[in-house]
Design an enzyme around this catalytic site. Structure first.
Site, PDB file in Angstrom:
ATOM      1  N   LYS A  30      36.611 -13.481   0.145  1.00  0.00           N
ATOM      2  CA  LYS A  30      35.227 -13.023   0.079  1.00  0.00           C
ATOM      3  C   LYS A  30      34.856 -12.148   1.274  1.00  0.00           C
ATOM      4  O   LYS A  30      34.115 -11.174   1.110  1.00  0.00           O
ATOM      5  CB  LYS A  30      34.270 -14.205  -0.020  1.00  0.00           C
ATOM      6  N   THR A  31      35.352 -12.458   2.470  1.00  0.00           N
ATOM      7  CA  THR A  31      35.023 -11.637   3.644  1.00  0.00           C
ATOM      8  C   THR A  31      35.573 -10.226   3.471  1.00  0.00           C
ATOM      9  O   THR A  31      34.920  -9.235   3.810  1.00  0.00           O
ATOM     10  CB  THR A  31      35.592 -12.270   4.931  1.00  0.00           C
ATOM     11  N   ASP A 214      26.148 -13.332   2.885  1.00  0.00           N
ATOM     12  CA  ASP A 214      27.346 -14.173   2.870  1.00  0.00           C
ATOM     13  C   ASP A 214      26.929 -15.649   2.798  1.00  0.00           C
ATOM     14  O   ASP A 214      25.851 -16.023   3.256  1.00  0.00           O
ATOM     15  CB  ASP A 214      28.154 -13.916   4.144  1.00  0.00           C
ATOM     16  N   GLU A 215      27.801 -16.494   2.244  1.00  0.00           N
ATOM     17  CA  GLU A 215      27.569 -17.944   2.160  1.00  0.00           C
ATOM     18  C   GLU A 215      26.193 -18.259   1.568  1.00  0.00           C
ATOM     19  O   GLU A 215      25.433 -19.081   2.096  1.00  0.00           O
ATOM     20  CB  GLU A 215      27.706 -18.589   3.556  1.00  0.00           C
ATOM     21  N   GLN A 245      30.892 -25.215  -3.063  1.00  0.00           N
ATOM     22  CA  GLN A 245      31.073 -25.520  -1.646  1.00  0.00           C
ATOM     23  C   GLN A 245      29.734 -25.672  -0.921  1.00  0.00           C
ATOM     24  O   GLN A 245      29.662 -25.514   0.294  1.00  0.00           O
ATOM     25  CB  GLN A 245      31.913 -24.439  -0.968  1.00  0.00           C
ATOM     26  N   ARG A 624      41.253 -27.004   1.676  1.00  0.00           N
ATOM     27  CA  ARG A 624      41.649 -26.584   3.029  1.00  0.00           C
ATOM     28  C   ARG A 624      43.168 -26.489   3.146  1.00  0.00           C
ATOM     29  O   ARG A 624      43.687 -25.877   4.090  1.00  0.00           O
ATOM     30  CB  ARG A 624      41.153 -27.573   4.100  1.00  0.00           C
TER      31      ARG A 624
END
Length: 765
Positions: A30-31, A214-215, A245, A624
């Site tokens: 995503k970044t 973002d987020e 998330q 993770r």
């Protein structure tokens, strides 16, 4: 630039049809999508860099975004509006300070400054700090601001709330008078400026043609309103997030903002980034199956081209002590096979779980680091408790005296302590011995405090160590104090874990046969005769065989809190809560404590959306892991000095069995482990009789004809009774000391394996 993206990333980057919601799964890049879209807008659409607003949640993420843009474009990114919500609000308020009714040089209060400001208000208004703790007031004010509420808009239903609103009003007046703002005020003041001044809001709506967030799943109501104020009729909103998330509801994050955004802006323009570049197939498919149990999801399914990889290893053990030791043994094996310590993470739901894991790592000599938090013995509430215990052992400990003489608050102020210190210095005595020289009400409070410590000292001569610790937490007022704090539940869990630590220490000492304060694993295990090392270590550390259990326990705590945590730059195993792990990734992840009541946490099971948030937290934990994921659980866990038996986490049951590799066999009801002693990382097959295991290749079992634990000789055929399982017959016994366990056939529940050191067994014959 576009050719390096997968089709869905490319679709997101080049989206031209208005607003868009990008559902970016874990490890989906995503970044990269965000930064590439900014570059594409500037390069291909000829959008001015100053017409772009990019918002994220951390300064680290903002810096990374800027550095990536700078690497792809020959422009000065310093002037771009790329930053956190608070940073961008600060920038906007600096430009319009007069309209915001602020001085040009307004200052920003951090948490420490804010606490100091609140304390001044409480003192000036004669508010009782024991009834209105400054940290509680701080949280009350911050939460109301995050809801967009000024004091006049807060509905107070009782006298306590009325007083809190009064303090809020006084705090606001003081901040305005002194020209300062706190973090929550930055956002609220900026929002009010935009809502009340159409000229300014229209200016920014026309300026920012593209707003990228973002987020987005972590935004609260106030932040969403702020974004809406900046989005004009010709602006395009590009929100990137993952509703699966969303794990910060306790901070005010609202997962519903993503559904609202789709309805208000995206209107069907939802692009799913589902290709994962981090994990192998078994891990992703297991996570997909788990999260599918949540309702009201926007929905996505992670996949990878890397292959299935290894199944998730699951190990169920008899106790939390055995769980921690098994994890450490596996960590040691991974390191021996070439994996970097820094690529290994041990995750837990509650901070209190770290103690037994830290102890196992410490005694095994494996460097570790607690990420995003403090080691167990360095936590505030534990240091307070240890200070009380040190005073119980010696009232002459001035450092401990000063730490807790007014904690919780007893009306003993700085001036009183200054007077006491002067008296102690004048007569060359410890502070406690100078108490009698302080007159008046303050002197009376000091005398009462010393009396409390003396009662604990007397209790230490008769009470077992763990009961003494529990008594100290109660009579000191620590338990009552943290029960009133907003974050008190976690701190109370840590205090209860301190009681458990004391109980485990008692058990270890009864098994070790070593000088008090010295645990078996502190002996050089490589020595041909490890007990030869004991006297030398004892003498070097000043350990006396006649030390009281309390003094020995305090020495043990100091040893474990000393140099256990690895220095910066040293490769170390990472310990952290699942919340802290968000955004990180590791080659191997150990997810521990998977029992109902622990994960999912018992506080969440009956809350609205609580279980769904816990499931999202589990999803975050699983994703993770890059290569290997381990799940561990314990049949029994010592909490508050008592053994608690728990069911396996429902989340383990929600993972399809084809993705799991059980390293231990399970009972028919899928709750209890029937485990004969096995070597680390070996598995066994349950025999048809149900009485034990047929060991697989390489497994080892050390069976004994009898094991003595706590003065009782356990052997096959012994009749015993358990408070939960009822009467039973010992089938086999094995191990020694802390590793001693017995297989017992209970008439009502069948065969169970119990750790003899903590099981409350009564011998019948």
């Amino acid at each position: 630039m576009i050719e390096q993206l997968n089709p869905y990333q490319s679709q997101a980057v080049t989206h031209e049809d208005g607003h868009a919601l990008i559902l970016a799964g874990a490890g989906s890049g995503k970044t990269r999508v965000l930064t590439t879209r900014i570059v594409w807008l500037i390069q291909q659409k000829l959008i001015s860099p100053h017409a772009i607003l990019a918002v994220t949640f951390t300064n680290k993420a903002a810096r990374e975004m800027k550095s990536r843009i700078a690497a792809m474009l020959p422009i000065n990114v310093g002037g771009m509006w790329v930053g956190t919500f608070h940073g961008l609000c600060n920038r906007l308020l600096r430009a319009h300070y007069r309209d915001a009714n602020l001085p040009q040089t307004f200052q920003i209060l951090d948490n420490t400054d804010q606490l100091a400001a609140i304390k001044r208000i409480l003192k000036a208004g004669n508010f009782d700090e024991s009834k209105f703790p400054p940290r509680d007031v701080l949280r009350f004010i911050a939460s109301r601001k995050e809801e967009g509420l000024r004091p006049d808009a807060v509905q107070a239903q009782d006298p306590y709330s009325l007083r809190m609103v009064e303090i809020y009003r006084l705090y606001e007046a003081q901040c305005q008078r002194e020209g300062v703002v706190d973090f929550a005020e930055l956002l609220l003041r900026c929002l009010e400026l935009l809502e009340r001044n159409p000229v300014i809001s229209q200016h920014y709506q026309q300026r920012f043609q593209h707003i990228l967030v973002d987020e987005f799943q972590d935004t609260n109501r106030l932040q969403y309103r702020w974004l809406q104020c900046l989005a004009g009729p010709r602006s395009f909103m590009f929100a990137v997030g993952d509703d699966d998330q969303s794990i910060y509801a306790f901070r005010g994050a609202r997962v519903g903002n993503m559904v609202d955004f789709e309805r208000d802006y995206a209107k069907g323009h939802v692009i799913r980034l589902e290709q994962n570049y981090r994990s192998y197939g078994h891990i992703l498919n297991a996570a997909n199956a788990l999260i599918a149990n949540n309702t009201e999801r926007l929905g996505k399914n992670l996949w990878t081209e890397q292959g299935e990889g290894e199944q998730i290893r699951v190990m169920e053990l008899a106790s939390d002590h055995e769980e921690a030791q098994w994890v450490v043994d596996e960590v040691r094996a991974l390191i021996r096979d070439g994996m970097s310590r820094s690529d290994i993470a041990i995750l837990y739901r509650s901070n209190a779980q770290s103690r037994v894991l830290e102890h196992a790592l410490f005694t095994s000599g494996i460097p570790y680091r607690v990420y995003g938090g403090l080691r167990f013995f360095e936590r505030q509430e534990i240091k307070h408790a240890l200070a009380y215990l040190r005073l119980t052992a010696s009232l002459d400990d001035d450092n401990s005296f000063l730490r807790v003489v007014n904690f919780p608050a007893r009306g003993i102020g700085a001036r009183t302590l200054e007077n006491l210190t002067d008296q102690a210095r004048t007569y060359s005595t410890p502070l406690a011995q100078a108490v009698a020289r302080v007159a008046g009400k303050a002197g009376s409070s000091l005398v009462q405090f010393c009396g409390l410590i003396q009662r604990l000292t007397e209790a230490s001569r008769t009470l077992p160590l763990s009961e003494l610790v529990d008594e100290m937490i109660e009579v000191s007022g620590l338990r009552a104090y943290y029960q009133t704090q907003r974050d008190g539940s976690e701190r109370l869990e840590n205090l209860e874990e301190l009681v458990t630590a004391a109980k485990v220490f008692e058990i270890e000492q009864s098994f070790s046969g070593l000088p008090a304060g010295l645990t078996p694993r502190q002996i050089n295990q490589n020595s041909p005769d490890p007990f030869e090392q004991a006297p030398a270590i004892g003498q070097a550390d000043g350990v006396d065989e006649a030390l009281s259990p309390l003094v020995a326990f305090l020495a043990h705590a100091s040893l474990e809190s000393g140099d256990a945590q690895a220095d910066d730059g040293t490769q170390a195993v990472q310990l952290m809560t699942v919340h802290s792990a968000k955004g990180l990734e590791f080659d191997a992840v150990f997810l521990t404590g998977l029992e109902d009541g622990l994960f999912p946490h018992e506080n969440s099971i009956h809350e609205r959306d609580g279980l769904q948030e816990e499931r999202r937290l589990m999803y975050v934990a699983m994703t993770r892991a890059r290569e290997r994921l381990y799940m561990t659980l314990a049949q029994s866990r010592m909490l508050h000095g008592q053994v608690r038996y728990s069911r396996a986490s429902r989340f383990v049951e929600e993972v399809p069995p084809e993705h799991l590799k059980w390293l231990s066999a399970r009972a028919a009801d899928n709750v209890w482990l029937d485990l004969a002693p096995m070597s680390t990382a070996t598995s066994g097959r349950r025999s048809s009789s149900g009485a034990g295991f047929s060991q697989g290749p390489g497994a080892t079992t050390t069976m004994a004809r009898g094991v003595e634990v706590g003065g009782v000789q356990y052997r096959a055929g012994l009749q015993v009774s358990h408070p939960r399982f009822g009467e039973g017959t010992v089938l086999t016994v094995s191990g020694a000391g802390l590793d001693a366990q017995a297989q017992i056939n209970f008439a009502d529940v069948g065969v169970k394996t119990l750790a003899l050191g903590i099981a409350k067994l009564t011998v019948l014959s």
